[in-house]
Design an enzyme around this catalytic site. Structure first.
Site, PDB file in Angstrom:
ATOM      1  N   LYS A  50       0.861  -1.186   0.000  1.00 32.76           N
ATOM      2  CA  LYS A  50       0.000   0.000   0.000  1.00 32.76           C
ATOM      3  C   LYS A  50       0.892   1.228   0.000  1.00 32.76           C
ATOM      4  O   LYS A  50       2.116   1.103   0.119  1.00 32.76           O
ATOM      5  CB  LYS A  50      -0.935   0.012   1.216  1.00 32.76           C
ATOM      6  CG  LYS A  50      -0.225  -0.145   2.559  1.00 32.76           C
ATOM      7  CD  LYS A  50      -1.215  -0.194   3.704  1.00 32.76           C
ATOM      8  CE  LYS A  50      -1.951  -1.512   3.775  1.00 32.76           C
ATOM      9  NZ  LYS A  50      -3.375  -1.404   3.542  1.00 32.76           N
ATOM     10  N   ARG A  51       0.303   2.392  -0.130  1.00 30.95           N
ATOM     11  CA  ARG A  51       1.068   3.630  -0.026  1.00 30.95           C
ATOM     12  C   ARG A  51       1.790   3.674   1.316  1.00 30.95           C
ATOM     13  O   ARG A  51       1.269   3.203   2.329  1.00 30.95           O
ATOM     14  CB  ARG A  51       0.095   4.812  -0.136  1.00 30.95           C
ATOM     15  CG  ARG A  51       0.715   6.181  -0.131  1.00 30.95           C
ATOM     16  CD  ARG A  51      -0.339   7.208  -0.561  1.00 30.95           C
ATOM     17  NE  ARG A  51      -1.523   7.167   0.280  1.00 30.95           N
ATOM     18  CZ  ARG A  51      -1.680   7.907   1.395  1.00 30.95           C
ATOM     19  NH1 ARG A  51      -0.727   8.700   1.809  1.00 30.95           N
ATOM     20  NH2 ARG A  51      -2.801   7.834   2.073  1.00 30.95           N
ATOM     21  N   LYS A 104      -9.137  -6.849  -1.738  1.00 31.72           N
ATOM     22  CA  LYS A 104      -8.491  -7.639  -2.792  1.00 31.72           C
ATOM     23  C   LYS A 104      -7.840  -8.898  -2.216  1.00 31.72           C
ATOM     24  O   LYS A 104      -7.904  -9.973  -2.811  1.00 31.72           O
ATOM     25  CB  LYS A 104      -7.463  -6.773  -3.530  1.00 31.72           C
ATOM     26  CG  LYS A 104      -8.092  -5.621  -4.292  1.00 31.72           C
ATOM     27  CD  LYS A 104      -7.104  -4.485  -4.570  1.00 31.72           C
ATOM     28  CE  LYS A 104      -7.836  -3.218  -4.983  1.00 31.72           C
ATOM     29  NZ  LYS A 104      -6.974  -2.020  -4.970  1.00 31.72           N
TER      30      LYS A 104
END
Length: 823
Positions: free
Chosen positions: A547-548, A659
């Protein structure tokens, strides 16, 4: 979808012809990149008929459309996704195989479109996919960045930003539409006058500089329904490319001044705004794409409708976070200055047209602009903002007489700043959060004053993802298995995936499910070996956090726990330890020093752990360079454990968690964002939950935080890990390298308060949860049931469901069906 019109031989001939006309070669001579281009143009040619038919159907239906305004659209690769949604993937694969071409190799030649970075942009991409699949008229509106944010290289463990030249070979799926170019103006001054005939006020911008916005359209193919919506991204071009007179005078800089201005606007996503020039460029970008998009939208509306006061009957504008909020005053400007509406008429239209999605809980992330910058760059827009603020504060004072504290908290213009979120809420007819918990925190904490004054505007729309990208395309082995078990209805109705629950107690089905997981782990291990040079064991637990990179997402907690495990293995080599592979992937913003230090720490720990033969491969650490949609598909399919460990109350929703769940990875996380709803769906017994609750975090914050030194001095294992940030263990003896990370945890003099994100407070709870992961994984029956239950319980988290909720509650769109074009 295209079975009647997809003729294998015709397609093969189209590919050959494209290679010949584009490159003067035959197939045997063409490079893989040239074959990718040829295949993509052949596919676009098939799409084109439906793209044209879709626009015709919308025109005939005079359908209301949503304009989805976003700074980011993280689309990923287009070829494979288009083939999936055309229901032509297998046919094209077979056709290419007959030409000795491997479709997987062809797909790998496509760069990820660098039009976005994180969850905000990927959500926008999923929404466009769902809007097309559900037959709703929609236009995505954004910027055609030439280099995206950056391509991430890891050099000596450090993040190095390099240009992401994704357009180097051209983008075969885009159409340049110069005939729809729009002028966008910046700076200058506003001349005020009266119309001699009507007596109305006239505002004229003078002495401005301007650029042309050139639209590029990309097709967004719906699944199996012939609908092709449009993502319109804007490039910038100088009004006068080259000033010959200036060049002839020897003023070479002046000769290309306008060209350079245009180029800068579209060069990069999120230019570093640690300085004034960066802030100015960001604001220019936002106004640039908003103004061009709204001019086009209004022009399109007026082709069929004469009364702009009814614009909202045919148009909904959704502002994806605060970045597009300048749409509010820009729409007012167009309606008043261009269309001649009164302020009251224009405000009525604007407040029935614009809606706002909030994506953040943290007040510091709610966008604000210095008034001096805003007013200089957008003088007419600033006048309109002033008037919106003035009129709104009259309402506030009427509702809360004598309460100037309310005025201070709710004003758009305050303390030298333009507060964009406030404007979005005041002008929007809908304000939505993106997860149940997030929306409640907005209503009762961050945006409490606005909720008390206008509760009817607030609503929740829990995020979702498209199963077509992240299962049907990203995990084809599992997709085929699911279809074999329950049919293919889940592709457009993910709720049907719940039928898999009937197989959770079927030993053979679980064995097949876990075999697919293993094969996906082998695939990822090969990617890691190729790109990182690290051998990882597919039989180990693949624990993944991608992720970021931001402090609240707590990659630091994760890597400190790896340090803790390494200490345990070294100290007690005789103790049983199930092999673990920890995988990280993240980009840190170029100016975010502490996030970049965390990347360096992860890579430093990896260097030490991966090269220590004494631990016999029990622990491996991998950092995936340049995390993006295409390698994300590999990671989601292969993960055993989904790391969703943000400080509770800080993550608005998350979509990576969905996801992972869809692909059969149980969540290890806090009760934050959409994790709460994931646990509601799958059951807490099929997740690993730890840490403070959002209420506890907020309570601590309201009382000045907590004292991390108490934990530091009372838990020697945690103390040792923290001390290793300073003792050179992971820095080749350098005691200063991770000093800032150390200080962020303990030193009250270096931060507003130490350990802002409760890393030490949650550390022991996290370590205990990780131990439970290991115990559960050792029990193969239990783990396979947990994994299958996650996939089987993921039905709620489709972007199709989210979009239907937006349509029903906010946009009020109607489905339009497109007839296929017959040959």
């Amino acid at each position: 979808m295209y079975s009647k019109r997809f003729e294998k031989e015709t397609f093969k001939e189209a590919v050959r012809e494209n290679v010949r006309t584009l490159y003067r070669k035959n197939i045997a001579e063409a490079s893989p990149q040239q074959i990718f281009q040829a295949v993509s143009y052949a596919v676009k040619d098939i799409i084109m008929d439906d793209w044209i038919a879709t626009q015709k159907a919308y025109d005939e239906a005079d359908a209301k459309a949503v304009y989805y305004m976003s700074m980011e659209f993280l689309m990923g690769r287009a070829l494979g996704n288009n083939l999936i949604n055309m229901t032509a993937y297998k046919e094209v694969k077979e056709a290419l195989e007959e030409m000795d071409i491997d479709l997987n190799v062809v797909e790998d030649e496509e760069p990820d479109a660098a039009l976005g970075n994180g969850g905000l942009g990927r959500l926008a991409a999923c929404f466009l996919d769902s809007l097309s699949t559900l037959n709703y008229p929609a236009y995505g509106c954004g910027i055609r960045y030439r280099y995206g944010m950056f391509k991430q290289k890891i050099e000596n463990g450090y993040q190095v930003e390099t240009p992401d030249n994704w357009l180097k070979e051209g983008n075969p799926f885009e159409l340049r539409r110069e005939e729809y170019a729009k002028e966008v103006r910046f700076g200058g001054n506003v001349h005020f006058d009266k119309d001699p005939e009507t007596g109305k006020d006239i505002f004229v911008q003078e002495n401005y500089e301007s650029v042309l916005a050139i639209p590029y359209d990309m097709p967004i193919v719906g699944y199996g329904n012939h609908v092709v919506n449009t993502l319109r991204v804007w490039d910038a071009k100088a009004i006068t490319d080259f000033q010959l007179d200036a060049f002839d005078r020897g003023d070479y800089h002046k000769s290309v001044e306008q060209e350079n201005l245009a180029k800068l606007i579209v060069d990069v996503l999120y230019p570093n705004d640690n300085h004034y020039a960066g802030k100015e460029l960001r604001l220019k970008q936002q106004y640039f794409f908003i103004s061009a998009s709204l001019q086009t939208m209004l022009e399109k509306y007026k082709k069929k409708h004469s009364d702009v006061r009814k614009l909202y009957e045919k148009v909904a504008i959704q502002m994806n976070d605060t970045h597009p909020t300048v749409a509010v005053p820009e729409l007012m400007r167009l309606l008043i200055d261009q269309e001649g509406l009164t302020w009251e008429e224009a405000w009525d239209v604007t407040t029935k047209t614009c809606a706002y999605t909030n994506h953040t809980i943290m007040s510091e992330a709610l966008e604000k602009w210095p008034i001096d910058l805003f007013s200089r760059l957008l003088p007419r827009i600033y006048q309109i903002v002033q008037e919106i603020d003035r009129r709104f504060l009259i309402e506030v004072r009427a509702k809360y007489p004598g309460n100037e504290e309310k005025v201070r908290k709710m004003a758009i213009l305050y303390d030298g700043q333009v507060r964009m979120a406030h404007m979005a809420i005041i002008a929007g007819y809908s304000v939505n959060g993106v997860a149940k918990l997030h929306t409640e925190i907005l209503k009762h904490q961050e945006l409490k004053d606005f909720y008390e004054m206008m509760p009817e505007k607030f609503n929740n729309k829990t995020n979702g993802i498209t199963q077509r990208r992240f299962l049907l395309h990203g995990n084809q082995l599992l997709a085929d298995w699911i279809t074999n078990k329950i049919g293919d209805g889940w592709i457009t109705d993910l709720a049907q995936i719940g039928k898999l629950k009937a197989y959770v107690d079927d030993e053979q089905a679980r064995k097949e499910f876990m075999e697919i997981k293993y094969r996906n782990k082998v695939r990822l291990a090969a990617y890691i070996k190729k790109h990182n040079g690290i051998e990882v064991d597919p039989n180990s637990i693949f624990d993944v956090q991608v992720k970021r990179l931001h402090e609240y997402k707590r990659q630091l907690l994760n890597i400190m726990h790896v340090m803790y495990l390494y200490n345990q293995i070294k100290e007690h080599p005789e103790v049983s330890f199930y092999p673990r592979t920890f995988v990280f992937g993240a980009k840190a913003a170029a100016g975010y020093k502490r996030a970049k230090e965390t990347i360096k720490l992860i890579n430093s720990v990896a260097d030490v752990v991966n090269n220590d033969r004494s631990i016999n491969g029990k622990l491996k650490v991998v950092f995936i360079e340049d995390y993006r949609v295409s390698n994300a598909e590999l990671l989601f399919a292969a993960a055993d454990v989904s790391e969703q460990i943000s400080t509770a109350s800080k993550e608005a929703s998350g979509t990576g968690n969905m996801k992972f769940m869809l692909n059969g990875a149980p969540t290890l996380g806090t009760m934050d964002g959409a994790n709460v709803e994931i646990v509601d769906e799958v059951g807490i017994e099929n997740a690993f939950i730890f840490g403070l609750s959002s209420e506890e975090v907020i309570n601590y914050e309201n009382h000045g935080g907590y004292n991390p030194t108490e934990i530091y001095f009372n838990d020697w294992e945690i103390k040792r890990v923290v001390d290793q940030l300073m003792d050179g263990t992971y820095a080749n003896g350098n005691h200063e390298m991770y000093k800032d990370l150390y200080n962020s945890l303990l030193n009250t003099q270096c931060t507003d308060r130490p350990d802002t994100y409760f890393i030490l407070k949650d550390f022991r709870s996290y370590a205990d949860a990780q131990k439970k992961v290991e115990e559960a994984y050792k029990d193969k029956d239990r783990w396979s049931k947990m994994a299958m239950m996650n996939t089987a319980s993921s039905g709620k988290f489709t972007s199709d469901r989210t979009i239907e909720e937006y349509v029903d509650d906010i946009w009020k769109l109607k489905k339009v069906f497109v007839k296929p074009v017959e040959e």
